[in-house]
Write a protein that holds these residues in place. Structure first.
Motif, PDB file in Angstrom:
ATOM      1  N   SER A 150       9.790 -11.302  10.435  1.00 44.51           N
ATOM      2  CA  SER A 150      10.689 -10.859  11.502  1.00 44.51           C
ATOM      3  C   SER A 150      10.446 -11.621  12.798  1.00 44.51           C
ATOM      4  CB  SER A 150      10.501  -9.360  11.764  1.00 44.51           C
ATOM      5  OG  SER A 150      10.919  -8.619  10.662  1.00 44.51           O
ATOM      6  N   TRP A 151       9.175 -11.761  13.158  1.00 42.89           N
ATOM      7  CA  TRP A 151       8.854 -12.461  14.408  1.00 42.89           C
ATOM      8  C   TRP A 151       9.114 -13.951  14.292  1.00 42.89           C
ATOM      9  CZ3 TRP A 151       8.698 -10.004  18.720  1.00 42.89           C
ATOM     10  CH2 TRP A 151       8.291  -8.673  18.754  1.00 42.89           C
TER      11      TRP A 151
ATOM     12  N   LEU B 189      18.892  -9.593  11.367  1.00 44.32           N
ATOM     13  CA  LEU B 189      19.379  -8.215  11.208  1.00 44.32           C
ATOM     14  C   LEU B 189      18.946  -7.643   9.864  1.00 44.32           C
ATOM     15  CD1 LEU B 189      22.975  -8.424  12.729  1.00 44.32           C
ATOM     16  CD2 LEU B 189      20.849  -7.722  13.826  1.00 44.32           C
ATOM     17  N   VAL B 190      19.020  -8.457   8.830  1.00 45.61           N
ATOM     18  CA  VAL B 190      18.578  -7.987   7.511  1.00 45.61           C
ATOM     19  C   VAL B 190      17.087  -7.643   7.563  1.00 45.61           C
ATOM     20  CG1 VAL B 190      18.148  -8.693   5.121  1.00 45.61           C
ATOM     21  CG2 VAL B 190      20.357  -9.178   6.188  1.00 45.61           C
TER      22      VAL B 190
ATOM     23  N   TYR C 104       4.240  -6.993  -1.964  1.00 41.02           N
ATOM     24  CA  TYR C 104       4.679  -5.724  -1.385  1.00 41.02           C
ATOM     25  C   TYR C 104       3.894  -5.375  -0.118  1.00 41.02           C
ATOM     26  CZ  TYR C 104       6.870  -4.876  -5.958  1.00 41.02           C
ATOM     27  OH  TYR C 104       7.612  -4.952  -7.108  1.00 41.02           O
TER      28      TYR C 104
ATOM     29  N   VAL D 207       3.658  -5.141   3.582  1.00 43.12           N
ATOM     30  CA  VAL D 207       4.704  -5.214   4.607  1.00 43.12           C
ATOM     31  C   VAL D 207       4.323  -6.061   5.813  1.00 43.12           C
ATOM     32  CG1 VAL D 207       5.926  -3.089   4.079  1.00 43.12           C
ATOM     33  CG2 VAL D 207       3.965  -3.033   5.610  1.00 43.12           C
TER      34      VAL D 207
ATOM     35  N   ARG E 120      23.913   1.039   4.059  1.00 41.39           N
ATOM     36  CA  ARG E 120      23.339   0.626   5.336  1.00 41.39           C
ATOM     37  C   ARG E 120      23.990  -0.695   5.679  1.00 41.39           C
ATOM     38  NH1 ARG E 120      20.713  -2.342   9.017  1.00 41.39           N
ATOM     39  NH2 ARG E 120      18.584  -1.769   9.596  1.00 41.39           N
TER      40      ARG E 120
ATOM     41  N   VAL F 239      21.962 -13.386  11.184  1.00 41.45           N
ATOM     42  CA  VAL F 239      22.219 -12.374  10.148  1.00 41.45           C
ATOM     43  C   VAL F 239      20.911 -12.030   9.432  1.00 41.45           C
ATOM     44  CG1 VAL F 239      23.367 -11.948   7.934  1.00 41.45           C
ATOM     45  CG2 VAL F 239      24.633 -13.014   9.821  1.00 41.45           C
TER      46      VAL F 239
ATOM     47  N   LEU G  66      24.784  -4.041   8.361  1.00 43.93           N
ATOM     48  CA  LEU G  66      23.865  -5.007   8.972  1.00 43.93           C
ATOM     49  C   LEU G  66      23.128  -4.379  10.142  1.00 43.93           C
ATOM     50  CD1 LEU G  66      25.223  -8.636   9.281  1.00 43.93           C
ATOM     51  CD2 LEU G  66      23.168  -7.794   8.149  1.00 43.93           C
TER      52      LEU G  66
ATOM     53  N   GLU H 221       7.561   1.362   6.302  1.00 43.20           N
ATOM     54  CA  GLU H 221       7.603   0.026   6.883  1.00 43.20           C
ATOM     55  C   GLU H 221       6.360  -0.306   7.706  1.00 43.20           C
ATOM     56  OE1 GLU H 221       9.511   2.512   7.694  1.00 43.20           O
ATOM     57  OE2 GLU H 221       9.595   2.737   9.871  1.00 43.20           O
TER      58      GLU H 221
ATOM     59  N   LEU I 175       5.714  -3.128  15.882  1.00 44.06           N
ATOM     60  CA  LEU I 175       5.350  -4.150  14.895  1.00 44.06           C
ATOM     61  C   LEU I 175       6.407  -5.223  14.741  1.00 44.06           C
ATOM     62  CD1 LEU I 175       3.735  -2.088  12.008  1.00 44.06           C
ATOM     63  CD2 LEU I 175       2.639  -3.259  13.907  1.00 44.06           C
ATOM     64  N   ARG I 176       7.636  -4.903  15.064  1.00 47.75           N
ATOM     65  CA  ARG I 176       8.735  -5.845  14.834  1.00 47.75           C
ATOM     66  C   ARG I 176       9.649  -5.864  16.054  1.00 47.75           C
ATOM     67  NH1 ARG I 176      11.675  -3.725   9.711  1.00 47.75           N
ATOM     68  NH2 ARG I 176      11.157  -1.720  10.637  1.00 47.75           N
ATOM     69  N   PRO I 177      10.467  -6.904  16.177  1.00 50.94           N
ATOM     70  CA  PRO I 177      11.440  -6.914  17.281  1.00 50.94           C
ATOM     71  C   PRO I 177      12.283  -5.633  17.265  1.00 50.94           C
ATOM     72  CG  PRO I 177      11.474  -9.033  16.129  1.00 50.94           C
ATOM     73  CD  PRO I 177      10.559  -8.125  15.352  1.00 50.94           C
ATOM     74  N   LYS I 178      12.602  -5.146  16.053  1.00 55.38           N
ATOM     75  CA  LYS I 178      13.407  -3.927  15.919  1.00 55.38           C
ATOM     76  C   LYS I 178      12.767  -2.747  16.646  1.00 55.38           C
ATOM     77  CE  LYS I 178      14.820  -0.611  12.405  1.00 55.38           C
ATOM     78  NZ  LYS I 178      14.671  -0.221  11.006  1.00 55.38           N
TER      79      LYS I 178
ATOM     80  N   GLU J 235      18.594   5.717   7.788  1.00 55.34           N
ATOM     81  CA  GLU J 235      19.111   4.407   7.395  1.00 55.34           C
ATOM     82  C   GLU J 235      19.519   4.324   5.925  1.00 55.34           C
ATOM     83  OE1 GLU J 235      17.302   0.949   9.148  1.00 55.34           O
ATOM     84  OE2 GLU J 235      16.383   2.154  10.723  1.00 55.34           O
TER      85      GLU J 235
ATOM     86  N   ARG K 219      13.733   1.546  -1.323  1.00 51.45           N
ATOM     87  CA  ARG K 219      13.074   0.769  -0.269  1.00 51.45           C
ATOM     88  C   ARG K 219      11.560   0.770  -0.388  1.00 51.45           C
ATOM     89  NH1 ARG K 219      15.979   3.712   4.669  1.00 51.45           N
ATOM     90  NH2 ARG K 219      15.272   5.465   3.420  1.00 51.45           N
TER      91      ARG K 219
ATOM     92  N   ILE L  23      10.214   4.780   6.389  1.00 47.47           N
ATOM     93  CA  ILE L  23      10.091   4.685   4.929  1.00 47.47           C
ATOM     94  C   ILE L  23       9.090   3.575   4.574  1.00 47.47           C
ATOM     95  CG2 ILE L  23      12.255   3.322   4.796  1.00 47.47           C
ATOM     96  CD1 ILE L  23      11.058   5.946   2.228  1.00 47.47           C
TER      97      ILE L  23
ATOM     98  N   ASN M  23       6.623  -8.179   8.670  1.00 48.54           N
ATOM     99  CA  ASN M  23       6.511  -8.222  10.134  1.00 48.54           C
ATOM    100  C   ASN M  23       6.415  -9.670  10.610  1.00 48.54           C
ATOM    101  OD1 ASN M  23       6.454  -5.422  10.139  1.00 48.54           O
ATOM    102  ND2 ASN M  23       4.230  -5.324  10.069  1.00 48.54           N
TER     103      ASN M  23
ATOM    104  N   ALA N 161      15.566  -6.433   9.948  1.00 53.17           N
ATOM    105  CA  ALA N 161      15.348  -5.200  10.708  1.00 53.17           C
ATOM    106  C   ALA N 161      15.514  -3.970   9.823  1.00 53.17           C
ATOM    107  CB  ALA N 161      16.303  -5.127  11.893  1.00 53.17           C
ATOM    108  N   LYS N 162      15.890  -4.162   8.576  1.00 53.01           N
ATOM    109  CA  LYS N 162      15.880  -3.035   7.642  1.00 53.01           C
ATOM    110  C   LYS N 162      14.434  -2.704   7.313  1.00 53.01           C
ATOM    111  CE  LYS N 162      20.337  -4.169   5.519  1.00 53.01           C
ATOM    112  NZ  LYS N 162      21.098  -4.200   4.261  1.00 53.01           N
ATOM    113  N   ASP N 163      14.239  -1.522   6.732  1.00 56.01           N
ATOM    114  CA  ASP N 163      12.881  -1.055   6.504  1.00 56.01           C
ATOM    115  C   ASP N 163      12.394  -1.407   5.103  1.00 56.01           C
ATOM    116  OD1 ASP N 163      12.656  -0.024   9.030  1.00 56.01           O
ATOM    117  OD2 ASP N 163      13.357   1.966   8.463  1.00 56.01           O
ATOM    118  N   ALA N 164      11.168  -1.933   5.080  1.00 66.08           N
ATOM    119  CA  ALA N 164      10.442  -2.194   3.838  1.00 66.08           C
ATOM    120  C   ALA N 164      11.302  -2.994   2.839  1.00 66.08           C
ATOM    121  CB  ALA N 164       9.924  -0.887   3.240  1.00 66.08           C
ATOM    122  N   TRP N 165      11.383  -2.515   1.598  1.00 66.22           N
ATOM    123  CA  TRP N 165      12.029  -3.300   0.540  1.00 66.22           C
ATOM    124  C   TRP N 165      13.551  -3.357   0.694  1.00 66.22           C
ATOM    125  CZ3 TRP N 165       9.752  -6.656  -2.524  1.00 66.22           C
ATOM    126  CH2 TRP N 165      10.444  -7.137  -3.634  1.00 66.22           C
ATOM    127  N   ALA N 166      14.110  -2.610   1.644  1.00 70.82           N
ATOM    128  CA  ALA N 166      15.547  -2.699   1.915  1.00 70.82           C
ATOM    129  C   ALA N 166      15.925  -4.116   2.350  1.00 70.82           C
ATOM    130  CB  ALA N 166      15.954  -1.688   2.989  1.00 70.82           C
TER     131      ALA N 166
END
Lengths: 142, 430
Positions: free
Chosen positions: A51-52, A101-102, A42, A44, B39, A98, B41, B223, B101-104, B276, B309, B221, A48, A104-109
């Motif tokens: 994602s990179w 993009l997934v 858990y 986070v 939410r 894809v 994609l 992140e 922290l992220r590309p987002k 989100e 989340r 949330i 990160n 790019a959701k936040d935390a456990w999402a």
């Protein structure tokens, strides 16, 4: 007398193409390992990292795909043989995008979809890499 | 006969089913509908498309007039009406140091910046004066400068409190003063690392002994990790004399404005909830704040509805979560709150005004207006009423974004607009 081992003639990947393709593997693999670490801890920061790593992998994968598509379109001797490779790389890129993009959701999402997609992409990129380099074995000639 | 009764039975079951399964679609009030979380994609994004006001003005109800009393400010956020009628405007823009922290974070930052002003924050307080009471604020001086993204303002006797993004500071104030005497004194440092939500809202207790500071979360949330959330998403109670603080209420994601209900000791807040989860989740809210209360963030929202989340979850804490008093609608971004009084005239005498900065995470924008929430017996009662609209025009262009709202006891509502960098004043016609 002649020996002919005619299975795979040598049409190796261009070295730059090889770097682009080879680079995808550790990057996508790293993303998978990071996702596993996040799912277990858990923490986070692993997300990160993932994602990179995916973003970096998509850069390499995107250029490798471009190269592969150009070769296919040119229909030269390399291209004809690399259609399967190009398709596999396309699948890798699309699923990888894809996955970005997934992620790019936040935390456990991001879970569990992110982890599943990372695992699939890791398999796809290995398959693409196998196909990509498969034609490069030095054939035995005499 | 058989057929008839069968039809009746079918009809009845449809009716009953309709009754039992009717979803609650209420967006406002004490009992809002909480639809399924969703939410895609890509998150829904509809960013304000700014243009100048030109000859246009926000629209106010019949019997009221609106004028711009100051323009060309440097990102006005909150205002304070001083005892002599002067208006102090806090100008600033904080939070720029939050790491990407992220590309987002990079992509979303670029997109969202299109919907805000490009003016650099003033880091100052501007004083506006209408000496002859004609409604034209001809006097304008810089009251204090060199502040750090000032936001919350409060006055008690000779002490003017300013909530910078990193510290609560005090300036001495004499009636009629147009410039602060010297540099501010720090009452207490405020949590400022990252400052994802940087605004520090402020209210002072009626006796002046206690200050309340709203501190927003450091993420949407979690992140950015739970370590970033120490001392965040809570309202501090600060001893004005010593600077000592304690958490007064926790789990409030972003308490963007605070106010004491007149004639009581009760603290009220407006808060911005998480994004989100869909267009109608999660409602931003107006609530009285209970001492020691936990309001859910990040583990749950609107009381005990779990946010999946967040890991690890904390069911024991969620079991204690309080439902806020009044939903203002999802994504409206309430940034200002002010109790009204009889000076605002019949319909708008009993209740609170709420400044709504407007949404980004919603295809059909919400907010971008000032609403009035009517009260009865000291509690919100009834639907919110539009008070100032037209910040987002029917042409889809956005001309202003309301932030702080303040009641002028001489009979006006002061609205800070941080997109057009204007302070508006709405008065009942006499």
């Amino acid at each position: 007398m002649s020996i002919s081992v005619g299975r795979t003639p040598t049409h190796p990947l261009h070295p730059v193409h090889a770097v682009l393709l080879g680079g995808c593997v550790p990057l996508f693999l790293g993303a998978l390992l990071s996702d596993i670490a996040y799912a277990r801890s858990y923490e986070v920061q692993w997300l990160n990292f993932a994602s990179w790593l995916i973003a970096g992998a998509l850069v390499f994968c995107g250029f490798a795909l471009l190269w592969a598509v150009v070769e296919v379109l040119r229909r030269d001797r390399r291209g004809r043989r690399r259609l399967g490779y190009a398709l596999m790389l396309l699948v890798t890129f699309v699923v990888g995008f894809v996955n970005a993009l997934v992620h790019a959701k936040d935390a456990w999402a991001t879970m569990p979809e992110g982890l599943i997609l990372s695992a699939l992409v890791a398999i796809f990129v290995l398959a693409a890499t196998w196909l990509g380099f498969a034609g490069t074995r030095t054939a035995v000639t005499a | 006969m058989m057929r008839f009764s069968l039809l009746t039975a079918v009809g009845l079951s449809i009716l009953l089913g309709g009754c039992g399964g009717e979803p609650n679609t209420a967006r406002y009030g004490a009992n809002p509908g909480l639809p399924e979380q969703q939410r895609g994609l890509l998150p829904s994004m509809k960013i304000a498309d700014p243009v100048g006001w030109g000859d246009m003005r926000p629209t106010v109800p019949q019997g009221y007039a609106i004028t711009a009393i100051a323009t060309g400010l440097k990102v006005p956020r909150q205002t304070l009406v001083l005892p002599n009628g002067d208006i102090l405007v806090a100008e600033g823009k904080g939070g720029g140091d939050a790491p990407k922290l992220r590309p987002k974070d990079i992509i979303a930052g670029i997109i969202k910046a299109k919907g805000t002003t490009s003016v650099k924050g003033g880091d100052r307080l501007t004083l506006l004066r209408d000496a002859d009471g004609d409604g034209v604020y001809e006097g304008r001086t810089v009251f204090a400068e060199g502040l750090n993204a000032p936001y919350g303002l409060a006055l008690h006797d000779g002490s003017l409190y300013v909530a910078n993004q990193d510290a609560l500071v005090r300036l001495d104030y004499r009636n009629g003063q147009t410039r602060a005497d010297g540099a501010p004194t720090t009452v207490t440092a405020l949590p400022a690392a990252i400052n994802h939500h940087w605004t520090k809202s402020l209210a002072v207790s009626p006796d002046g002994r206690l200050l309340y500071v709203g501190i927003g979360s450091n993420s949407n949330i979690t992140e950015r990790g739970m370590a970033a959330e120490v001392d965040r998403a809570m309202i501090w109670q600060v001893d004005a004399a010593t600077g000592a603080h304690r958490p007064f209420a926790t789990g409030v994601r972003n308490p963007t404005a605070l106010a004491i209900q007149p004639g009581t000791q009760t603290l009220w807040a407006v808060a911005n909830e998480r994004d989100e989860l869909g267009p109608d989740l999660v409602p931003d809210y107006l609530t009285s704040v209970r001492d020691g209360g936990f309001y859910g963030w990040p583990y749950s929202y609107w009381g005990k509805t779990i946010d999946p989340r967040v890991r690890p979850q904390k069911p024991a804490l969620v079991a204690t979560a309080i439902r806020p008093d009044y939903a203002l609608g999802a994504h409206v971004a309430a940034l200002g709150v002010a109790f009204s009084s009889s000076v605002m005239g019949g319909r708008f005498a009993d209740g609170v005004f709420v400044g709504e900065h407007g949404s980004w995470n919603r295809d059909a924008p919400s907010g971008y207006k000032v609403v009035f929430v009517p009260f009865r017996d000291g509690r919100p009662a009834g639907q919110p009423v539009d008070f100032a609209v037209g910040f987002m025009g029917k042409d889809g262009k956005t001309r202003g974004r309301p932030v702080g709202v303040t009641l002028d006891p001489r009979g006006a509502l002061v609205i800070a607009d941080d997109l057009s960098n204007t302070v508006w004043r709405v008065t009942p016609n006499r």
